[in-house]
Each structure stands twice: as structure tokens, then as C-alpha cells.
Design a protein around this motif. Structure first.
Motif, short mmCIF file in Angstrom:
data_model
loop_
_atom_site.label_atom_id
_atom_site.label_comp_id
_atom_site.label_asym_id
_atom_site.label_seq_id
_atom_site.Cartn_x
_atom_site.Cartn_y
_atom_site.Cartn_z
N MET A 1 -8.09 -1.09 -0.35
CA MET A 1 -8.50 0.30 -0.31
C MET A 1 -7.63 1.05 0.70
N ILE A 2 -7.22 2.23 0.34
CA ILE A 2 -6.44 3.06 1.23
C ILE A 2 -7.35 4.13 1.81
N GLN A 3 -7.41 4.22 3.12
CA GLN A 3 -8.25 5.21 3.79
C GLN A 3 -7.39 6.39 4.22
N ASN A 8 -4.52 8.61 11.95
CA ASN A 8 -3.97 7.43 12.63
C ASN A 8 -4.61 6.11 12.21
N VAL A 9 -4.79 5.93 10.90
CA VAL A 9 -5.36 4.70 10.36
C VAL A 9 -4.27 4.00 9.55
N THR A 10 -4.19 2.68 9.71
CA THR A 10 -3.25 1.89 8.92
C THR A 10 -4.03 1.08 7.90
N SER A 11 -3.63 1.16 6.64
CA SER A 11 -4.24 0.39 5.56
C SER A 11 -3.15 -0.47 4.93
N ILE A 12 -3.49 -1.67 4.54
CA ILE A 12 -2.58 -2.55 3.83
C ILE A 12 -3.28 -2.95 2.54
N GLN A 42 -6.56 -1.66 -6.06
CA GLN A 42 -7.48 -2.58 -6.71
C GLN A 42 -8.87 -1.99 -6.91
N ASP A 43 -9.25 -0.99 -6.10
CA ASP A 43 -10.54 -0.34 -6.29
C ASP A 43 -10.43 0.89 -7.18
N LYS A 44 -9.36 0.96 -7.97
CA LYS A 44 -9.14 1.96 -9.03
C LYS A 44 -8.88 3.38 -8.51
N GLN A 45 -8.38 3.51 -7.28
CA GLN A 45 -7.95 4.81 -6.77
C GLN A 45 -6.51 5.03 -7.20
N GLU A 46 -6.24 6.18 -7.80
CA GLU A 46 -4.88 6.49 -8.20
C GLU A 46 -4.24 7.39 -7.15
N HIS A 47 -3.00 7.11 -6.79
CA HIS A 47 -2.28 7.87 -5.78
C HIS A 47 -0.89 8.22 -6.29
N VAL A 48 -0.36 9.31 -5.76
CA VAL A 48 1.00 9.74 -6.06
C VAL A 48 1.71 9.89 -4.72
N VAL A 64 2.77 -4.63 -5.92
CA VAL A 64 3.40 -4.74 -4.60
C VAL A 64 2.37 -4.48 -3.51
N GLU A 65 2.65 -4.98 -2.32
CA GLU A 65 1.81 -4.66 -1.17
C GLU A 65 2.45 -3.52 -0.41
N VAL A 66 1.61 -2.57 0.00
CA VAL A 66 2.10 -1.42 0.74
C VAL A 66 1.32 -1.27 2.04
N ILE A 67 1.99 -0.64 3.00
CA ILE A 67 1.38 -0.32 4.28
C ILE A 67 1.31 1.20 4.36
N VAL A 68 0.11 1.73 4.55
CA VAL A 68 -0.12 3.17 4.57
C VAL A 68 -0.59 3.57 5.95
N ARG A 69 0.03 4.61 6.50
CA ARG A 69 -0.35 5.11 7.83
C ARG A 69 -0.64 6.59 7.74
N THR A 70 -1.87 6.99 8.10
CA THR A 70 -2.22 8.41 8.08
C THR A 70 -1.70 9.08 9.34
N GLN A 71 -1.53 10.39 9.23
CA GLN A 71 -1.04 11.20 10.35
C GLN A 71 -2.17 12.08 10.87
N GLU A 72 -1.88 12.88 11.87
CA GLU A 72 -2.89 13.75 12.49
C GLU A 72 -3.28 14.93 11.59
N ASN A 73 -2.29 15.56 10.94
CA ASN A 73 -2.57 16.79 10.21
C ASN A 73 -3.14 16.54 8.82
#
Length: 96
Positions: A1-3, A8-12, A42-48, A64-73
């Protein structure tokens, strides 16, 4: 799941690439084409994800495995935080 709703959250996570396209026109910088990757978690969220380096995470059908990092804004269109994504290296989870 990507949050994406917290700063400032990191999701893998593992994702399925639905579409990937390079060399898309960039209206704000015509000399710098964009890369586009559409994927599903895997939890059926679609992203672009648009890449300003004209890169994609793989081809359609790749997992593929991805690393997602949110920003402040926050993105006013979605209410989520802006984020960056990078593909995890193949040996990411094997490294000591």
C-alpha cells in the motif's frame, strides 16, 4: 500500500505496470520530454507517475518494487502530498 495522505512517509510496495510511455510532450519545458508510468498496487490502488527525467519503471505487465516518498506540500487537485518514486534495486532486500 502506498500512503500519500501524510508528509514525509516512505512506502515500499510491489506494483503491476499497466502502461509506460516515454517521450511525452512537456508543455512547461518542451526540450524535456516526460516519462509516464501507470501502475496498480496489490490493494488495487491505481496510480499515475510522470517522470521529468523521461524514465519509466518497466514495461506493461512487469511487476516491480518501488519506493515512494511523500513531500511536505499537498497537491490541491488530489488532496494528497506530492511524492517521488524510484524503483527498488534488484538486491535491495538482500543487502546487509
Amino acid at each position: 500500500m502506498i500512503q500519500l495522505d501524510q508528509p514525509n512517509v516512505t512506502s515500499i510496495c510491489k506494483v503491476l505496470i499497466i502502461e509506460s510511455v516515454k517521450d511525452l510532450p512537456n508543455s512547461s519545458a518542451p526540450e524535456k520530454p516526460l516519462g509516464l508510468t501507470k501502475f496498480m498496487t496489490q490493494d488495487k490502488q491505481e496510480h499515475v507517475y510522470f517522470s521529468n527525467t523521461n524514465s519509466v519503471f518497466g514495461k506493461e505487465g512487469d511487476i516491480v518494487e518501488v519506493i515512494v516518498r511523500t513531500q511536505e506540500n499537498v497537491n490541491p487537485k488530489t488532496g494528497n502530498h506530492y511524492y517521488t518514486i524510484v524503483p527498488a534495486p534488484a538486491d535491495f532486500f538482500l543487502a546487509a
